[in-house]
Design a protein around this motif. Structure first.
Motif, PDB file in Angstrom:
ATOM      1  N   HIS A   1       4.468  58.956  34.066  1.00 51.68           N
ATOM      2  CA  HIS A   1       4.277  57.474  34.733  1.00 51.68           C
ATOM      3  C   HIS A   1       3.117  57.861  35.513  1.00 51.68           C
ATOM      4  O   HIS A   1       3.018  58.333  36.358  1.00 51.68           O
ATOM      5  CB  HIS A   1       5.372  57.156  35.319  1.00 51.68           C
ATOM      6  N   TYR A   2       1.737  57.370  34.755  1.00 50.80           N
ATOM      7  CA  TYR A   2       0.552  57.757  35.522  1.00 50.80           C
ATOM      8  C   TYR A   2      -0.124  56.445  36.219  1.00 50.80           C
ATOM      9  O   TYR A   2      -0.055  55.371  35.435  1.00 50.80           O
ATOM     10  CB  TYR A   2      -0.259  58.157  34.731  1.00 50.80           C
ATOM     11  N   ALA A   3      -0.520  56.641  37.199  1.00 51.76           N
ATOM     12  CA  ALA A   3      -1.254  55.634  38.167  1.00 51.76           C
ATOM     13  C   ALA A   3      -2.617  55.983  38.132  1.00 51.76           C
ATOM     14  O   ALA A   3      -3.288  56.636  38.928  1.00 51.76           O
ATOM     15  CB  ALA A   3      -0.754  55.441  39.520  1.00 51.76           C
ATOM     16  N   ALA A   4      -3.580  55.379  37.167  1.00 57.98           N
ATOM     17  CA  ALA A   4      -5.112  55.438  37.198  1.00 57.98           C
ATOM     18  C   ALA A   4      -5.594  54.825  37.969  1.00 57.98           C
ATOM     19  O   ALA A   4      -4.894  53.616  38.639  1.00 57.98           O
ATOM     20  CB  ALA A   4      -5.562  55.160  35.651  1.00 57.98           C
TER      21      ALA A   4
ATOM     22  N   GLU B   1       1.314  53.164  34.220  1.00 55.16           N
ATOM     23  CA  GLU B   1       2.066  52.918  32.863  1.00 55.16           C
ATOM     24  C   GLU B   1       2.631  54.271  32.586  1.00 55.16           C
ATOM     25  O   GLU B   1       2.029  55.550  32.853  1.00 55.16           O
ATOM     26  CB  GLU B   1       1.220  52.112  31.880  1.00 55.16           C
ATOM     27  N   TRP B   2       3.540  54.168  31.702  1.00 55.35           N
ATOM     28  CA  TRP B   2       4.110  55.616  30.740  1.00 55.35           C
ATOM     29  C   TRP B   2       3.080  56.022  29.749  1.00 55.35           C
ATOM     30  O   TRP B   2       2.713  54.934  29.079  1.00 55.35           O
ATOM     31  CB  TRP B   2       5.504  55.383  30.593  1.00 55.35           C
ATOM     32  N   ARG B   3       2.877  57.097  29.639  1.00 50.61           N
ATOM     33  CA  ARG B   3       2.093  57.753  28.414  1.00 50.61           C
ATOM     34  C   ARG B   3       2.808  59.028  28.062  1.00 50.61           C
ATOM     35  O   ARG B   3       3.359  59.660  28.861  1.00 50.61           O
ATOM     36  CB  ARG B   3       0.862  57.949  29.071  1.00 50.61           C
ATOM     37  N   THR B   4       2.559  59.100  26.726  1.00 51.39           N
ATOM     38  CA  THR B   4       3.299  60.258  26.056  1.00 51.39           C
ATOM     39  C   THR B   4       2.047  61.207  25.574  1.00 51.39           C
ATOM     40  O   THR B   4       1.114  60.532  24.994  1.00 51.39           O
ATOM     41  CB  THR B   4       4.122  60.003  24.792  1.00 51.39           C
ATOM     42  N   VAL B   5       2.124  62.554  26.234  1.00 48.28           N
ATOM     43  CA  VAL B   5       0.838  63.154  25.932  1.00 48.28           C
ATOM     44  C   VAL B   5       1.284  64.627  25.400  1.00 48.28           C
ATOM     45  O   VAL B   5       2.353  64.949  25.517  1.00 48.28           O
ATOM     46  CB  VAL B   5       0.083  63.315  27.446  1.00 48.28           C
TER      47      VAL B   5
ATOM     48  N   LEU C   1       3.329  59.695  39.014  1.00 48.63           N
ATOM     49  CA  LEU C   1       4.629  59.169  39.655  1.00 48.63           C
ATOM     50  C   LEU C   1       5.890  59.716  38.974  1.00 48.63           C
ATOM     51  O   LEU C   1       6.760  59.737  39.881  1.00 48.63           O
ATOM     52  CB  LEU C   1       4.329  57.717  39.599  1.00 48.63           C
ATOM     53  N   ALA C   2       6.025  60.208  37.893  1.00 43.70           N
ATOM     54  CA  ALA C   2       7.156  60.822  37.377  1.00 43.70           C
ATOM     55  C   ALA C   2       6.858  61.369  36.011  1.00 43.70           C
ATOM     56  O   ALA C   2       5.621  61.322  35.480  1.00 43.70           O
ATOM     57  CB  ALA C   2       8.134  59.747  37.263  1.00 43.70           C
ATOM     58  N   ALA C   3       7.401  62.211  35.539  1.00 35.27           N
ATOM     59  CA  ALA C   3       7.298  63.156  34.572  1.00 35.27           C
ATOM     60  C   ALA C   3       8.497  63.733  33.697  1.00 35.27           C
ATOM     61  O   ALA C   3       9.574  63.810  34.361  1.00 35.27           O
ATOM     62  CB  ALA C   3       6.696  64.461  34.459  1.00 35.27           C
TER      63      ALA C   3
END
Length: 324
Positions: free
Chosen positions: A163-166, A172-176, A207-209
């Motif tokens: 959960h990334y705060a650019a 937003e949540w991103r799958t990497v 923010l979360a992983a």
């Protein structure tokens, strides 16, 4: 985790001779009540720990006690590999593991070496919290739970949800697909790919992983140094960067370079100053960097930057020219 803490407690008592419950609690980052429970557990297990009462009292081991407690666990071994930078270990959530590992390493030394090492360590202070001007050195904090989740995904080769705060964007949540981790100037970065494209994420903005069971799409081996250099080069050459021609006092050259993205040219000026062509992220970045140098630097081009610095200086003069 408690077993590791009990081992650390015994090693602390071996190396310091006697410590109070409060001192042990600070070293182990737990409450004094937890320390007292651990002392009881050690006594029940046959470890000869005893209490000395009084003003300078505390807990100690019977003289001559020694046992094999120096085996490193996975996190402690990993922490030693990044111990070249204590802050690097902190950035990756391995600070407590590094402290525990170093206790075991010291305990494994022959007694004569151990005494010499302890004396030498008292003569070294690495990365204090403030500089000579008492300015607190601020490092980015990454919650241990997030750092641990990211580390697991990187080492296991699994995909990762973050959960990334650019900057200036809604989180937003991103799958990497994680490739590796890099720490520089107290900042930790995750190198990854997303839908096949290279991506770099600052860990302090995660923010979360959550580690996924799905295997990551990545090569079996990676040259992390080369990958970082390539991404760094792209960062310096992509986007709306601004190139500035600047004169700078040689005594402040390093201050200028520490804020610039790249140096395209450099030559001595007629009056002993230096003339450089440097790149900044944008006009605001360039204005901020040169304002920090005061009269030790002069922007020659572009004209818009000279005008912005002049207007800022004029506003300061206006603010202070009238007595309150």
């Amino acid at each position: 985790m408690r077993a590791d803490r009990l081992v650390s407690l015994v090693l602390l008592l071996r190396q310091h001779g006697r410590l109070s419950a409060a001192a042990l609690a600070r070293e182990l980052e737990v409450s004094t009540r937890t320390v007292l429970r651990d002392i009881e557990a050690l006594s029940a297990a046959g470890v000869p720990v005893y209490t000395e009462r009084g003003r300078n009292g505390g807990f100690a081991l019977l003289p001559g006690f020694r046992t094999e407690l120096t085996g490193l666990n996975h996190d402690e071994a990993l922490a030693l590999l990044v111990a070249g930078s204590r802050r690097g270990a902190q950035a990756f959530g391995l600070g407590s593991a590094l402290a525990s590992a170093m206790l075991k390493v010291v305990d494994a030394l022959p007694e004569s070496y151990r005494n010499t090492a302890a004396g030498a360590a008292e003569r070294l202070l690495i990365d204090p919290e403030t500089d000579l001007l008492s300015r607190r050195l601020v490092s980015e904090e990454v919650p241990d739970a997030i750092a641990a989740e990211v580390l697991r995904a990187v080492f296991a080769g699994h995909r990762l949800q973050i959960h990334y705060a650019a900057v200036d964007q809604t989180p937003e949540w991103r799958t990497v697909d994680p490739i590796g981790l890099v720490t520089i100037r107290d900042r930790a970065y995750l190198l990854a790919t997303r839908s096949g494209a290279d991506r770099t994420y600052r860990l302090s903005r995660v923010l979360a992983a959550k580690e996924l069971a799905e295997p990551a799409q990545r090569p079996d081996r990676v040259d992390l140094g080369r990958a970082w250099q390539e991404r760094s080069t792209r960062f310096r050459t992509d986007g709306d960067q601004v190139t500035v021609l600047v004169r700078v006092n040689p005594a402040r050259r390093e201050d200028l370079l520490s804020t610039a993205l790249a140096v395209h040219a450099e030559e001595p000026d007629a009056d002993g100053w230096l003339r450089l062509e440097v790149a900044f992220q944008d006009s605001r970045h360039a204005e901020w960097a040169l304002w920090q140098l005061s009269t030790n630097a002069e922007a020659l081009a572009p004209r818009s930057l000279r005008a912005a610095l002049r207007d800022r200086a004029a506003a300061i003069v206006t603010r202070y020219e009238v007595s309150p």
